[in-house]
Design a protein around this motif. Structure first.
Motif, PDB file in Angstrom:
ATOM      1  N   ASP A   1       0.849  -1.182   0.000  1.00 15.81           N
ATOM      2  CA  ASP A   1       0.000   0.000   0.000  1.00 15.81           C
ATOM      3  C   ASP A   1       0.887   1.235   0.000  1.00 15.81           C
ATOM      4  O   ASP A   1       2.068   1.162   0.355  1.00 15.81           O
ATOM      5  CB  ASP A   1      -0.922   0.000   1.221  1.00 15.81           C
ATOM      6  N   GLY A   2       0.339   2.360  -0.404  1.00 17.04           N
ATOM      7  CA  GLY A   2       1.018   3.631  -0.261  1.00 17.04           C
ATOM      8  C   GLY A   2       1.491   4.289  -1.532  1.00 17.04           C
ATOM      9  O   GLY A   2       1.939   5.440  -1.499  1.00 17.04           O
ATOM     10  N   GLY A   3       1.413   3.610  -2.660  1.00 16.97           N
ATOM     11  CA  GLY A   3       1.820   4.220  -3.903  1.00 16.97           C
ATOM     12  C   GLY A   3       0.860   5.309  -4.330  1.00 16.97           C
ATOM     13  O   GLY A   3      -0.231   5.463  -3.783  1.00 16.97           O
TER      14      GLY A   3
ATOM     15  N   ALA B   1       7.524  16.268  -7.797  1.00 19.15           N
ATOM     16  CA  ALA B   1       8.934  16.221  -7.440  1.00 19.15           C
ATOM     17  C   ALA B   1       9.181  16.992  -6.150  1.00 19.15           C
ATOM     18  O   ALA B   1       8.650  18.081  -5.954  1.00 19.15           O
ATOM     19  CB  ALA B   1       9.784  16.780  -8.571  1.00 19.15           C
ATOM     20  N   GLY B   2       9.991  16.398  -5.291  1.00 16.60           N
ATOM     21  CA  GLY B   2      10.270  16.987  -3.994  1.00 16.60           C
ATOM     22  C   GLY B   2       9.354  16.506  -2.890  1.00 16.60           C
ATOM     23  O   GLY B   2       9.623  16.767  -1.707  1.00 16.60           O
ATOM     24  N   GLY B   3       8.306  15.801  -3.247  1.00 15.20           N
ATOM     25  CA  GLY B   3       7.355  15.312  -2.271  1.00 15.20           C
ATOM     26  C   GLY B   3       7.787  14.013  -1.631  1.00 15.20           C
ATOM     27  O   GLY B   3       8.886  13.504  -1.874  1.00 15.20           O
ATOM     28  N   SER B   4       6.883  13.469  -0.821  1.00  7.01           N
ATOM     29  CA  SER B   4       7.174  12.263  -0.058  1.00  7.01           C
ATOM     30  C   SER B   4       6.042  11.256  -0.166  1.00  7.01           C
ATOM     31  O   SER B   4       4.877  11.620  -0.375  1.00  7.01           O
ATOM     32  CB  SER B   4       7.383  12.598   1.427  1.00  7.01           C
ATOM     33  N   LEU B   5       6.391   9.999  -0.019  1.00  2.29           N
ATOM     34  CA  LEU B   5       5.437   8.904   0.070  1.00  2.29           C
ATOM     35  C   LEU B   5       5.990   7.873   1.031  1.00  2.29           C
ATOM     36  O   LEU B   5       7.207   7.736   1.165  1.00  2.29           O
ATOM     37  CB  LEU B   5       5.197   8.236  -1.285  1.00  2.29           C
ATOM     38  N   ARG B   6       5.094   7.139   1.675  1.00  6.14           N
ATOM     39  CA  ARG B   6       5.504   6.011   2.487  1.00  6.14           C
ATOM     40  C   ARG B   6       4.799   4.760   2.011  1.00  6.14           C
ATOM     41  O   ARG B   6       3.571   4.688   2.016  1.00  6.14           O
ATOM     42  CB  ARG B   6       5.209   6.226   3.973  1.00  6.14           C
ATOM     43  N   LEU B   7       5.584   3.778   1.611  1.00  8.34           N
ATOM     44  CA  LEU B   7       5.066   2.493   1.195  1.00  8.34           C
ATOM     45  C   LEU B   7       5.070   1.531   2.373  1.00  8.34           C
ATOM     46  O   LEU B   7       5.953   1.588   3.227  1.00  8.34           O
ATOM     47  CB  LEU B   7       5.903   1.899   0.068  1.00  8.34           C
ATOM     48  N   SER B   8       4.101   0.647   2.402  1.00  6.80           N
ATOM     49  CA  SER B   8       4.072  -0.395   3.405  1.00  6.80           C
ATOM     50  C   SER B   8       3.790  -1.733   2.742  1.00  6.80           C
ATOM     51  O   SER B   8       3.176  -1.801   1.680  1.00  6.80           O
ATOM     52  CB  SER B   8       3.022  -0.111   4.485  1.00  6.80           C
ATOM     53  N   CYS B   9       4.243  -2.783   3.381  1.00  8.47           N
ATOM     54  CA  CYS B   9       4.040  -4.133   2.884  1.00  8.47           C
ATOM     55  C   CYS B   9       3.856  -5.049   4.078  1.00  8.47           C
ATOM     56  O   CYS B   9       4.776  -5.201   4.889  1.00  8.47           O
ATOM     57  CB  CYS B   9       5.237  -4.572   2.036  1.00  8.47           C
TER      58      CYS B   9
ATOM     59  N   ASN C   1       4.679  -7.855  11.112  1.00  6.83           N
ATOM     60  CA  ASN C   1       5.148  -8.499   9.888  1.00  6.83           C
ATOM     61  C   ASN C   1       5.124  -7.528   8.709  1.00  6.83           C
ATOM     62  O   ASN C   1       4.728  -7.880   7.594  1.00  6.83           O
ATOM     63  CB  ASN C   1       4.309  -9.742   9.560  1.00  6.83           C
ATOM     64  N   THR C   2       5.580  -6.320   8.958  1.00  5.50           N
ATOM     65  CA  THR C   2       5.450  -5.247   7.980  1.00  5.50           C
ATOM     66  C   THR C   2       6.792  -4.563   7.734  1.00  5.50           C
ATOM     67  O   THR C   2       7.566  -4.336   8.669  1.00  5.50           O
ATOM     68  CB  THR C   2       4.419  -4.214   8.449  1.00  5.50           C
ATOM     69  N   VAL C   3       7.042  -4.228   6.482  1.00  5.77           N
ATOM     70  CA  VAL C   3       8.203  -3.444   6.098  1.00  5.77           C
ATOM     71  C   VAL C   3       7.716  -2.149   5.456  1.00  5.77           C
ATOM     72  O   VAL C   3       6.687  -2.134   4.770  1.00  5.77           O
ATOM     73  CB  VAL C   3       9.131  -4.230   5.144  1.00  5.77           C
ATOM     74  N   TYR C   4       8.449  -1.070   5.690  1.00  6.08           N
ATOM     75  CA  TYR C   4       8.082   0.242   5.190  1.00  6.08           C
ATOM     76  C   TYR C   4       9.208   0.814   4.340  1.00  6.08           C
ATOM     77  O   TYR C   4      10.378   0.474   4.516  1.00  6.08           O
ATOM     78  CB  TYR C   4       7.812   1.215   6.336  1.00  6.08           C
ATOM     79  N   LEU C   5       8.847   1.691   3.439  1.00  9.57           N
ATOM     80  CA  LEU C   5       9.823   2.478   2.704  1.00  9.57           C
ATOM     81  C   LEU C   5       9.373   3.928   2.727  1.00  9.57           C
ATOM     82  O   LEU C   5       8.395   4.289   2.071  1.00  9.57           O
ATOM     83  CB  LEU C   5       9.974   1.989   1.259  1.00  9.57           C
ATOM     84  N   GLN C   6      10.064   4.738   3.516  1.00  7.39           N
ATOM     85  CA  GLN C   6       9.795   6.167   3.563  1.00  7.39           C
ATOM     86  C   GLN C   6      10.622   6.843   2.483  1.00  7.39           C
ATOM     87  O   GLN C   6      11.852   6.772   2.507  1.00  7.39           O
ATOM     88  CB  GLN C   6      10.145   6.735   4.938  1.00  7.39           C
TER      89      GLN C   6
END
Length: 123
Positions: free
Chosen positions: A7-9, A14-22, A76-81
């Motif tokens: 989730d999170g896409g 440009a210059g903004g942020s997103l956080r993905l989770s799995c 049981n979750t990994v994130y990508l900030q």
């Protein structure tokens, strides 16, 4: 059966942020290395970031200083900030995890993949 749900896409300037989770679910004995990969149109899938079970991390050079990978073992979750996003970050991002399961009397470790989530960064 083990599944990884991402989730999170989305679309960001440009210059903004997103956080993905799995989040991994299913009959899981343990989760070892978890990571994020991405694939842009016409390019091969590349490793973006990965994190081991005791949490040392590794990043591809192009995202160092901008992306941070983390995990919550209880969930049981990994994130990508992702911060300071650039148009060249545009890709489908895939979660990957090496997961140990117990099937009958045997243990089996294999890699599992999420379904992919689209990240689009506009200029």
């Amino acid at each position: 059966q083990v599944q990884l749900v991402e989730d999170g896409g989305g679309l960001v300037q440009a210059g903004g942020s997103l956080r993905l989770s799995c989040a991994a679910s299913g009959s899981i004995f343990s989760i070892n290395t978890m990571g994020w990969y991405r694939q842009a149109p016409g390019k091969q899938r590349e490793m973006v970031a990965r994190i081991s079970s005791n949490e040392p991390t590794d990043y591809t050079d192009s995202v160092k200083g901008r992306f941070t990978i983390s995990r919550d073992n209880a969930k049981n979750t990994v994130y990508l900030q992702m911060t300071s996003l650039k148009p060249e970050d545009t890709a489908v991002y895939y979660c990957n995890a090496r997961i140990m399961t117990k099937e009958g009397s045997r243990f089996l470790e294999r890699a599992y993949w999420g379904q992919g989530t689209q990240v689009t960064v506009s200029s």
